[in-house]
Design an enzyme around this catalytic site. Structure first.
Site, PDB file in Angstrom:
ATOM      1  N   LYS A  27       0.851  -1.213   0.000  1.00 37.76           N
ATOM      2  CA  LYS A  27       0.000   0.000   0.000  1.00 37.76           C
ATOM      3  C   LYS A  27       0.865   1.233   0.000  1.00 37.76           C
ATOM      4  O   LYS A  27       2.019   1.206   0.447  1.00 37.76           O
ATOM      5  CB  LYS A  27      -0.938   0.011   1.210  1.00 37.76           C
ATOM      6  N   GLY A  65       4.571  -6.322   6.067  1.00 39.33           N
ATOM      7  CA  GLY A  65       4.196  -7.261   7.129  1.00 39.33           C
ATOM      8  C   GLY A  65       2.686  -7.416   7.182  1.00 39.33           C
ATOM      9  O   GLY A  65       2.164  -8.520   7.376  1.00 39.33           O
ATOM     10  N   SER A  66       1.981  -6.309   6.976  1.00 37.91           N
ATOM     11  CA  SER A  66       0.512  -6.352   7.005  1.00 37.91           C
ATOM     12  C   SER A  66      -0.019  -7.216   5.872  1.00 37.91           C
ATOM     13  O   SER A  66      -0.982  -7.976   6.055  1.00 37.91           O
ATOM     14  CB  SER A  66      -0.057  -4.939   6.865  1.00 37.91           C
ATOM     15  N   ASP A  82      -2.608  -1.812   9.725  1.00 36.52           N
ATOM     16  CA  ASP A  82      -2.788  -1.795   8.268  1.00 36.52           C
ATOM     17  C   ASP A  82      -3.251  -3.131   7.697  1.00 36.52           C
ATOM     18  O   ASP A  82      -3.420  -3.267   6.482  1.00 36.52           O
ATOM     19  CB  ASP A  82      -1.462  -1.431   7.575  1.00 36.52           C
TER      20      ASP A  82
END
Ligand code: C5P
Length: 298
Positions: free
Chosen positions: A11, A104-105, A138
Site C-alpha cells: 500500500k 508485514g501487514s 494496516d
C-alpha cells in the site's frame, strides 16, 4: 485442501493525517490507502511440524524479516487458537521490509485468508476484518485492497470509488525505518499537534477527477518531516524523482520507500528507467489500485 497460496499487495498512503498520540499508544489517523501492484505471496500446507520459510526478491534485506513472532504465526494463532494442526508456510516477499508499504501487514492478511481456506473455516468477512485489526493497524486494508479511507488507528475502513488506473514508481531502500521510531520522532517534532488529524478531502476530490496532475497536488503525508529527519537522503531522492519527470514524490507511510506519481504507464516506465540509471537500481513501476488478499490456488 492441502496447499493454498494467497497474494497480497503493498500500500501507499495518498493522504496521511496524524493526530496527537492517544492514551492507547496509537495516533489517531485519517488516511487514504491505495493498494499498488507489488506483492507478497504466502503459501500454506498441511505439515507435521510448524515451519516458516521466507524467500526475498533481490531488492529486499532478508535480515529484517522476523522469524520468531512472525505475523504469519500470529495470524494462525488469532484465527484458530484452539487448533493444533501444524502448517508449513512459505512467504515470497517482494514488498520492502520495514519500508512503509505495509509488507508485514500484507503477509498477515494473506496468512489469514490462506489458513481460513486450508482449514476450511469459512470465517465471515466481518470476523476476518476483526482478526486483521488485532494483528496490526494496516492489516485490515491489506485484506480489502483497492482504495479506502482509514480512520481510528487506520483499521476502520471505508472503500472509495477509484475507477482510474494510476501509475506509481516505487523506490525501496535497502535499510528499513522502524514505524514506532518514526511516530516517536513525529511526537518530538510536533508536541503541540492537534488531537484530530487533518482530513482527506483534497485527495478524495482529486481521485474523483481521475487526473494524475490533480492528484499530484493533493498528496499529503504528515509523517514525511519525521522520516526526512531520520533519513535525510530521502529528501534528495524525492527531488531527483521530481526532476526526472515525476508529477510528485512522497514518502510512503512511515518510509523509507518513496513513491512517485507518473502521468501514465509510459511515464512510469521512463521514470523508473531514469531512476535506475541514476543509481536507484530497485526503482519499479506499479499500477494502482489493485485487489486485496487474493487466493491464487485453491
Ligand atoms: O499497528 P501496528 O502494529 O502496525 O503499529 C506499529 C506501531 O506504529 C505502533 O506500535 C505504534 O508505535 C505506531 N502506530 C501509531 N499510530 C498508528 C499506527 C501505528 O503510533 N495509528
Amino acid at each position: 485442501m492441502v496447499e493454498v497460496r494467497v497474494r497480497a499487495a503493498a500500500k501507499i498512503n495518498l493522504h496521511l493525517g496524524v493526530g496527537r498520540l492517544a492514551a492507547d499508544g496509537y495516533h489517531p489517523l485519517v488516511t487514504v490507502f491505495q493498494a499498488v501492484g507489488l506483492y507478497d505471496d504466502v503459501t500454506v500446507r498441511d505439515a507435521d511440524a510448524w515451519r516458516l520459510d521466507v524467500t526475498v526478491a533481490d531488492h529486499i534485506d532478508a535480515g529484517g524479516v522476523p522469524g520468531e513472532g512472525n505475523i504469519v504465526q500470529l495470524a494462525a494463532r488469532v484465527l484458530c487458537a484452539e487448533r493444533a494442526e501444524a502448517v508449513s508456510v512459505e512467504v515470497a516477499k517482494a514488498i520492502p521490509v520495514a519500508g512503509g508499504m505495509g509488507g508485514g501487514s500484507a503477509d498477515g492478511a494473506a496468512a489469514l485468508v490462506a489458513l481460513d481456506r486450508l482449514w476450511d473455516l469459512r470465517t465471515p468477512d466481518e470476523e476476518l476484518l476483526a482478526h486483521a485489526a488485532t494483528l496490526g493497524s494496516d492489516v485490515s486494508f491489506s485484506l480489502v485492497g483497492g482504495t479506502a479511507v482509514g480512520t481510528g488507528r487506520g483499521e476502520v475502513l471505508t472503500s472509495v470509488a477509484d475507477d482510474a488506473t494510476w501509475w506509481w514508481v516505487v523506490v525501496p531502500s535497502r535499510t528499513g525505518l522502524s514505524t514506532p521510531a518514526v511516530y516517536r520522532h513525529w511526537d518530538e517534532l510536533f508536541p503541540a499537534a492537534a488531537d484530530r488529524p487533518t482530513g482527506a478531502e483534497a485527495v478524495l476530490a482529486a481521485l474523483a477527477t481521475g487526473r494524475p496532475s490533480v492528484l499530484a497536488r493533493a498528496l499529503h503525508n504528515d509523517l514525511q518531516p519525521a522520516a526526512f529527519d531520520l533519513r535525510p537522503d530521502l529528501k534528495a531522492l524525492i527531488r531527483l524523482g521530481e526532476s526526472l519527470g515525476a508529477l510528485k514524490g512522497i514518502v510512503s507511510g512511515s518510509g523509507p520507500t518513496c513513491a512517485f506519481l507518473a502521468a501514465d504507464a509510459q511515464g512510469a516506465r521512463l521514470l523508473a528507467d531514469a531512476l535506475r540509471s541514476a543509481g536507484h537500481a530497485d526503482a519499479m513501476a506499479c499500477p494502482a489500485p489493485v485487489h486485496g488478499a487474493t487466493v491464487m490456488t485453491a
